[in-house]
Design a protein around this motif. Structure first.
Motif, PDB file in Angstrom:
ATOM      1  N   LEU A 114       0.832  -1.206   0.000  1.00 51.93           N
ATOM      2  CA  LEU A 114       0.000   0.000   0.000  1.00 51.93           C
ATOM      3  C   LEU A 114       0.866   1.256   0.000  1.00 51.93           C
ATOM      4  O   LEU A 114       0.608   2.208  -0.747  1.00 51.93           O
ATOM      5  N   LEU A 115       1.902   1.265   0.825  1.00 54.00           N
ATOM      6  CA  LEU A 115       2.793   2.435   0.873  1.00 54.00           C
ATOM      7  C   LEU A 115       3.555   2.602  -0.437  1.00 54.00           C
ATOM      8  O   LEU A 115       3.751   3.729  -0.901  1.00 54.00           O
ATOM      9  N   LEU A 140      -4.514   5.306   6.865  1.00 52.11           N
ATOM     10  CA  LEU A 140      -3.916   3.990   7.094  1.00 52.11           C
ATOM     11  C   LEU A 140      -4.437   3.333   8.367  1.00 52.11           C
ATOM     12  O   LEU A 140      -3.808   2.418   8.895  1.00 52.11           O
ATOM     13  N   ARG A 141      -5.578   3.795   8.872  1.00 45.38           N
ATOM     14  CA  ARG A 141      -6.073   3.291  10.156  1.00 45.38           C
ATOM     15  C   ARG A 141      -6.279   1.787  10.186  1.00 45.38           C
ATOM     16  O   ARG A 141      -6.090   1.161  11.209  1.00 45.38           O
ATOM     17  N   LEU A 154      -2.617  12.745   7.150  1.00 49.46           N
ATOM     18  CA  LEU A 154      -2.345  11.328   7.340  1.00 49.46           C
ATOM     19  C   LEU A 154      -3.068  10.839   8.587  1.00 49.46           C
ATOM     20  O   LEU A 154      -2.993  11.484   9.636  1.00 49.46           O
ATOM     21  N   SER A 155      -3.774   9.723   8.463  1.00 51.02           N
ATOM     22  CA  SER A 155      -4.390   9.079   9.623  1.00 51.02           C
ATOM     23  C   SER A 155      -3.737   7.721   9.815  1.00 51.02           C
ATOM     24  O   SER A 155      -3.515   6.991   8.850  1.00 51.02           O
ATOM     25  N   VAL A 156      -3.423   7.395  11.064  1.00 59.12           N
ATOM     26  CA  VAL A 156      -2.830   6.105  11.401  1.00 59.12           C
ATOM     27  C   VAL A 156      -3.704   5.419  12.443  1.00 59.12           C
ATOM     28  O   VAL A 156      -4.455   6.072  13.149  1.00 59.12           O
ATOM     29  N   GLY A 157      -3.586   4.111  12.537  1.00 63.99           N
ATOM     30  CA  GLY A 157      -4.429   3.331  13.432  1.00 63.99           C
ATOM     31  C   GLY A 157      -3.790   3.003  14.757  1.00 63.99           C
ATOM     32  O   GLY A 157      -4.036   1.940  15.311  1.00 63.99           O
ATOM     33  N   PHE A 158      -2.956   3.888  15.260  1.00 64.90           N
ATOM     34  CA  PHE A 158      -2.371   3.686  16.581  1.00 64.90           C
ATOM     35  C   PHE A 158      -2.410   4.999  17.329  1.00 64.90           C
ATOM     36  O   PHE A 158      -2.604   6.053  16.750  1.00 64.90           O
ATOM     37  N   ARG A 159      -2.249   4.914  18.616  1.00 68.53           N
ATOM     38  CA  ARG A 159      -2.267   6.100  19.461  1.00 68.53           C
ATOM     39  C   ARG A 159      -0.837   6.527  19.760  1.00 68.53           C
ATOM     40  O   ARG A 159      -0.012   5.694  20.117  1.00 68.53           O
ATOM     41  N   LEU A 160      -0.557   7.807  19.621  1.00 70.03           N
ATOM     42  CA  LEU A 160       0.794   8.294  19.905  1.00 70.03           C
ATOM     43  C   LEU A 160       1.147   8.154  21.378  1.00 70.03           C
ATOM     44  O   LEU A 160       2.309   8.099  21.731  1.00 70.03           O
ATOM     45  N   CYS A 195      -4.595  10.334  14.708  1.00 67.61           N
ATOM     46  CA  CYS A 195      -4.345   9.024  15.299  1.00 67.61           C
ATOM     47  C   CYS A 195      -5.676   8.465  15.748  1.00 67.61           C
ATOM     48  O   CYS A 195      -6.318   9.023  16.633  1.00 67.61           O
ATOM     49  N   MET A 196      -6.109   7.407  15.092  1.00 70.53           N
ATOM     50  CA  MET A 196      -7.401   6.783  15.352  1.00 70.53           C
ATOM     51  C   MET A 196      -8.540   7.740  14.967  1.00 70.53           C
ATOM     52  O   MET A 196      -9.640   7.637  15.478  1.00 70.53           O
ATOM     53  N   VAL A 197      -8.278   8.701  14.091  1.00 70.26           N
ATOM     54  CA  VAL A 197      -9.280   9.660  13.638  1.00 70.26           C
ATOM     55  C   VAL A 197      -9.203   9.717  12.115  1.00 70.26           C
ATOM     56  O   VAL A 197      -8.126   9.795  11.554  1.00 70.26           O
ATOM     57  N   SER A 198     -10.315   9.680  11.452  1.00 73.83           N
ATOM     58  CA  SER A 198     -10.333   9.738   9.993  1.00 73.83           C
ATOM     59  C   SER A 198      -9.866  11.099   9.492  1.00 73.83           C
ATOM     60  O   SER A 198     -10.192  12.128  10.065  1.00 73.83           O
TER      61      SER A 198
END
Length: 177
Positions: free
Chosen positions: A8-9, A23-24, A70-76, A104-107
């Motif tokens: 994907l990347l 990328l959540r 950028l959205s990611v599926g982890f919490r900082l 982070c965990m947000v669309s």
């Protein structure tokens, strides 16, 4: 870590006009745990040989010149995986010079310019804030936290005399902001 994430990347890097990437579902805490295991294996391998292979953490980030969100599926703030998440985010920001917002965990669709008000007195702290980071809350009575380097509206916030890094509503109606 994940073959699907790598693919994907790689595909995202082939899209030079890409401005938003969510990328959540694939860049999660599980992926970060895999990155940690790979890094530890590489460190062990380096101790036992003269291997020059690079850690997957430094190679996960991609050159995305137009990326702004950028959205990611982890919490900082994940205690166990904070280092891996920060390494990826820092590397990605260097390769995406137009990045304005990280969720982070947000669309990313929820990351439009926002107005920020005092929840007690209604004073507006920020109007049309577009450069911010959404963090998971550290307190149960807060839904999410917004962090920014943008200056607040004139006179809306004041420094906490006991903790200069903290801001207070200028009307001192709610405690720390």
């Amino acid at each position: 870590p994940d073959v699907m994430l790598q693919a994907l990347l790689d595909a995202a890097e082939a899209l030079p006009s890409l401005t938003k990437l969510d990328l959540r579902g694939v860049l999660t805490e599980r992926t970060l745990a895999g990155m940690r295991l790979q890094r530890e294996a590489l460190l062990l391998e380096r101790r036992n040989s003269s291997s020059r292979r690079r850690s997957s953490l430094s190679t996960m980030a991609r050159k995305l010149p137009a990326l702004t969100q950028l959205s990611v599926g982890f919490r900082l703030r994940s205690h166990s995986l904070a280092q891996e998440g920060a390494q990826f985010i820092n590397a990605q920001f260097k390769l995406a010079p137009n990045m304005r917002a990280l969720g982070c965990m947000v669309s990313v669709h929820d990351m439009a310019p926002i107005d920020v008000y005092c929840r007690v007195c209604g004073t507006c702290f920020y109007r049309s804030l577009s450069a911010y980071i959404v963090h998971p809350p550290r307190r149960e009575d807060v839904y999410y936290e917004i962090h920014t380097d943008a200056p607040p509206l004139d006179g809306a916030l004041t420094e906490d005399p006991h903790q200069p890094a903290r801001l207070l509503c200028a009307r001192r109606c709610q405690g720390q902001f």
